[in-house]
Design a protein around this motif. Sequence first.
Motif, PDB file in Angstrom:
ATOM      1  N   ARG A 220      52.496   7.769  11.178  1.00 21.78           N
ATOM      2  CA  ARG A 220      52.146   8.822  10.347  1.00 21.78           C
ATOM      3  C   ARG A 220      50.617   8.783   9.983  1.00 21.78           C
ATOM      4  N   LEU A 221      50.251   7.580   9.461  1.00 19.94           N
ATOM      5  CA  LEU A 221      48.875   7.480   9.043  1.00 19.94           C
ATOM      6  C   LEU A 221      47.878   7.471  10.210  1.00 19.94           C
ATOM      7  N   LEU A 222      48.280   6.797  11.346  1.00 19.18           N
ATOM      8  CA  LEU A 222      47.605   6.672  12.595  1.00 19.18           C
ATOM      9  C   LEU A 222      47.367   7.957  13.153  1.00 19.18           C
ATOM     10  N   GLU A 223      48.076   9.090  13.190  1.00 15.76           N
ATOM     11  CA  GLU A 223      47.914  10.359  13.483  1.00 15.76           C
ATOM     12  C   GLU A 223      47.015  11.143  12.596  1.00 15.76           C
ATOM     13  N   ASP A 224      46.992  10.839  11.359  1.00  9.64           N
ATOM     14  CA  ASP A 224      45.953  11.536  10.363  1.00  9.64           C
ATOM     15  C   ASP A 224      44.728  11.076  10.745  1.00  9.64           C
ATOM     16  N   ARG A 225      44.474   9.719  10.854  1.00  8.96           N
ATOM     17  CA  ARG A 225      43.291   9.027  11.212  1.00  8.96           C
ATOM     18  C   ARG A 225      42.738   9.444  12.572  1.00  8.96           C
ATOM     19  N   LEU A 226      43.499   9.429  13.391  1.00 13.81           N
ATOM     20  CA  LEU A 226      43.139   9.888  14.813  1.00 13.81           C
ATOM     21  C   LEU A 226      42.411  11.269  14.643  1.00 13.81           C
ATOM     22  N   ASP A 227      43.399  12.280  14.229  1.00  8.30           N
ATOM     23  CA  ASP A 227      42.937  13.763  14.227  1.00  8.30           C
ATOM     24  C   ASP A 227      41.505  13.704  13.342  1.00  8.30           C
ATOM     25  N   HIS A 228      41.332  13.121  12.303  1.00 13.18           N
ATOM     26  CA  HIS A 228      40.030  13.024  11.807  1.00 13.18           C
ATOM     27  C   HIS A 228      38.993  12.289  12.502  1.00 13.18           C
ATOM     28  N   ALA A 229      39.185  11.405  13.416  1.00 12.56           N
ATOM     29  CA  ALA A 229      38.329  10.707  14.323  1.00 12.56           C
ATOM     30  C   ALA A 229      37.885  11.557  15.310  1.00 12.56           C
ATOM     31  N   ILE A 230      38.968  12.265  15.700  1.00  9.22           N
ATOM     32  CA  ILE A 230      38.362  13.177  17.069  1.00  9.22           C
ATOM     33  C   ILE A 230      37.574  14.337  16.342  1.00  9.22           C
ATOM     34  N   ARG A 231      37.745  14.887  15.148  1.00  9.37           N
ATOM     35  CA  ARG A 231      36.869  15.819  14.805  1.00  9.37           C
ATOM     36  C   ARG A 231      35.479  15.322  14.869  1.00  9.37           C
ATOM     37  N   HIS A 232      35.622  14.061  13.960  1.00  5.66           N
ATOM     38  CA  HIS A 232      34.274  13.588  13.788  1.00  5.66           C
ATOM     39  C   HIS A 232      33.410  13.317  14.977  1.00  5.66           C
ATOM     40  N   ALA A 233      34.130  12.757  16.162  1.00  6.26           N
ATOM     41  CA  ALA A 233      33.582  12.000  17.561  1.00  6.26           C
ATOM     42  C   ALA A 233      33.071  13.735  17.984  1.00  6.26           C
ATOM     43  N   HIS A 234      33.828  14.951  17.893  1.00  4.98           N
ATOM     44  CA  HIS A 234      33.439  16.003  18.454  1.00  4.98           C
ATOM     45  C   HIS A 234      32.131  16.628  17.847  1.00  4.98           C
ATOM     46  N   ARG A 235      31.813  16.206  16.394  1.00  5.40           N
ATOM     47  CA  ARG A 235      31.081  16.780  15.619  1.00  5.40           C
ATOM     48  C   ARG A 235      29.460  16.084  15.998  1.00  5.40           C
ATOM     49  N   THR A 236      29.832  14.591  16.168  1.00  4.29           N
ATOM     50  CA  THR A 236      28.621  13.952  16.311  1.00  4.29           C
ATOM     51  C   THR A 236      28.306  13.464  17.742  1.00  4.29           C
ATOM     52  N   LYS A 237      29.204  13.914  18.681  1.00  9.72           N
ATOM     53  CA  LYS A 237      29.062  13.709  20.151  1.00  9.72           C
ATOM     54  C   LYS A 237      29.112  12.257  20.393  1.00  9.72           C
ATOM     55  N   GLN A 238      29.916  11.647  19.862  1.00 10.85           N
ATOM     56  CA  GLN A 238      30.288   9.920  20.120  1.00 10.85           C
ATOM     57  C   GLN A 238      31.565   9.806  20.588  1.00 10.85           C
TER      58      GLN A 238
ATOM     59  N   LEU B  74      39.619   7.043  26.511  1.00  6.69           N
ATOM     60  CA  LEU B  74      38.475   7.331  25.824  1.00  6.69           C
ATOM     61  C   LEU B  74      38.297   8.587  25.703  1.00  6.69           C
ATOM     62  N   TYR B  75      37.763   8.813  24.490  1.00  5.48           N
ATOM     63  CA  TYR B  75      37.243  10.554  24.059  1.00  5.48           C
ATOM     64  C   TYR B  75      35.955  10.496  24.215  1.00  5.48           C
ATOM     65  N   PRO B  76      35.781  11.811  25.051  1.00  7.95           N
ATOM     66  CA  PRO B  76      36.437  12.777  25.554  1.00  7.95           C
ATOM     67  C   PRO B  76      36.859  13.021  26.757  1.00  7.95           C
ATOM     68  N   GLY B  77      36.486  11.848  27.642  1.00  9.54           N
ATOM     69  CA  GLY B  77      36.781  11.910  29.029  1.00  9.54           C
ATOM     70  C   GLY B  77      38.314  11.819  29.539  1.00  9.54           C
ATOM     71  N   ASP B  78      39.035  11.134  28.692  1.00 10.88           N
ATOM     72  CA  ASP B  78      40.316  10.990  29.062  1.00 10.88           C
ATOM     73  C   ASP B  78      41.403  11.703  28.243  1.00 10.88           C
ATOM     74  N   GLY B  79      40.795  12.635  27.254  1.00 10.82           N
ATOM     75  CA  GLY B  79      41.580  13.537  26.571  1.00 10.82           C
ATOM     76  C   GLY B  79      40.654  14.009  25.501  1.00 10.82           C
ATOM     77  N   LYS B  80      41.141  15.335  24.916  1.00 12.90           N
ATOM     78  CA  LYS B  80      40.518  15.735  23.661  1.00 12.90           C
ATOM     79  C   LYS B  80      41.708  16.070  22.447  1.00 12.90           C
ATOM     80  N   THR B  81      42.890  15.496  22.615  1.00 12.91           N
ATOM     81  CA  THR B  81      43.648  15.901  21.639  1.00 12.91           C
ATOM     82  C   THR B  81      44.409  14.274  21.282  1.00 12.91           C
ATOM     83  N   SER B  82      44.841  14.036  20.126  1.00 11.00           N
ATOM     84  CA  SER B  82      45.406  12.709  20.050  1.00 11.00           C
ATOM     85  C   SER B  82      46.672  12.638  20.895  1.00 11.00           C
TER      86      SER B  82
END
Length: 580
Positions: A417-435, A533-541
């Motif tokens: 449960r906590l992993l999914e929340d952190r992963l969702d936040h991390a994806i949004r952060h990586a999208h914004r920062t292009k990392q 690896l994000y984003p090459g292998d997927g863009k969702t958790s």
Amino acid sequence: MGQPIPVSQIMHSGLLLQCSPETVISEAAARMAENSVSSILISQDNTVVGIWTERDALAINFADPDQFSQPVRSVMRSPVLSLPATMDTAQAAIRLKNQNQRHALVTDEDGQPVGIISRTDLALNQGLEPYLRLREVGAAIPHLPAVVPESLPLAQVADLMHRRGADAVVVNFGEDGFGIVTERDMVRFIARHTSNTRIGELASRPLVTAKEEDPLIHARDLLLDHRIRHLGVLDQTGAIIGLIGYNDMLSGAEQMYLDDLRQALEQRDKALARSSRTLQLAERVIESSFEGIMVTDKNARIEFVNPAFTHLTGYSPEEVIGRTPEVLSSGRHDSEFYTRLWQSLEHHGYWRGEIWNRRKTGELYLELLTITAITDDNDNATHYAGLFTDITQNRKNEEQIRQLAYYDALTGVPNRRLLEDRLDHAIRHAHRTKQLLAVMFMDLDKFKDVNDRLGHATGDELLVQFTARVRSCLREDDTLARLGGDEFIILLQEVKSPEAVLNVAERLVRASAPDYVINGHHLAVSTSIGISLYPGDGKTSEELLNGADIAMYQAKQSGRDGYQLFNPKAVDNPANRQRQ
């Protein structure tokens, strides 16, 4: 009749959650989910023009994800019901009920927003414990619950809840029992761009239940203890016959309580004017109260404390009368905290919040404190009355509940449960920062053999030691989570290059190589790792977790004790380095 209670005393104040009309629906939902609130105000040019609530989220067509990207102005409610902060809570309850509204904006004398209040707030802050003790759970069930099969698509469930006006549905998993999906879940699904997924994959399980013959006070305590908003109701055969939440418990009690409150205030005023005997009774009530009471003069010099004050703080009346409340200061709060406290007293006549204080023994404790200014006929403060309770144990209980809800009991690392929340936040952060970010799926090779041969106690100790080795290879900001059994997930944020991820994988494989020594047994247990690896292998958790899972099985098929980058086309691609 006595002085009415203004809505300003029980409203949700502080920083009000707001967004512009052009904010997309998914972003508005994300902000609501992150702040655990049931509504968000829509503002334009510093003016509130609408409101969007959890109930409104049910009108979204989950079968059409494009709707998540529409501006929130297209789904907001307007105009917003506004109530003055000075309005009597009884009048506020009637306004909300008559206009069939669940939320209202609270404004000051200049018409500026200062808070939000709901019908539940009005009821929960009125002290209905006697009523809840007398009434049974079964008598408060409004109607039969909506029960849906776990295979039903999310869009159909949302539409069903919207048409029925239901704030939750029961999800039937057959022999595996029941789960639940609520309005708040729907907001979270919108924030995560969850489209027409099977409802069984999204429901919270298991469904917490109460018996129909239980008193409502027991059901209320279950909701508080589990920090949830709905309970399933069981009949004598164990069948689900209803869902119950705060609003259902309080149905019919609101007006009853307000009538009783008005009558009690009238009787109190008449009694105080009638005889000094009532004053003596009031003194006895104060003396027998379990809540600490302290009264100061206008300069904050203590004039009176009750026995509960002495019991909670360790200070006798003789030790504190004539001194200021600084005698209890914990040193944990800065001057700005106390400045805000006094500003609230000066502008609103009261302050309510949590504060750390120190007992005479030096022990720190957390108290819930309410301070009220007592004024004369000219509205000048002559005294201040403080009423407080020790909530230290409550806070500890909340932390324990949070630990159980979000962390694995055996290893202490985050759970799914906590992993999914952190992963969702991390994806949004990586999208914004292009990392880049990386998800690593790990499990122990031949772990089942250890369990079968040496028992589950040895297997559990192996998992604890394995967790410690993995943690030693990670950065402080990295996340290690356990999904269950011997399956672990690592989330690496702000990754500079794929090579950096492979270096981490090398360290993890090396760290697992030495024998584990448990109860005299030397166990040679390796690990297999799959990497996406994000984003090459997927863009969702979901895509990243599935990719890492597939890559882990590719690593096992290639000989175990190694790692593999996700490659859906060719397991043996030389670009996918592995260690045998």
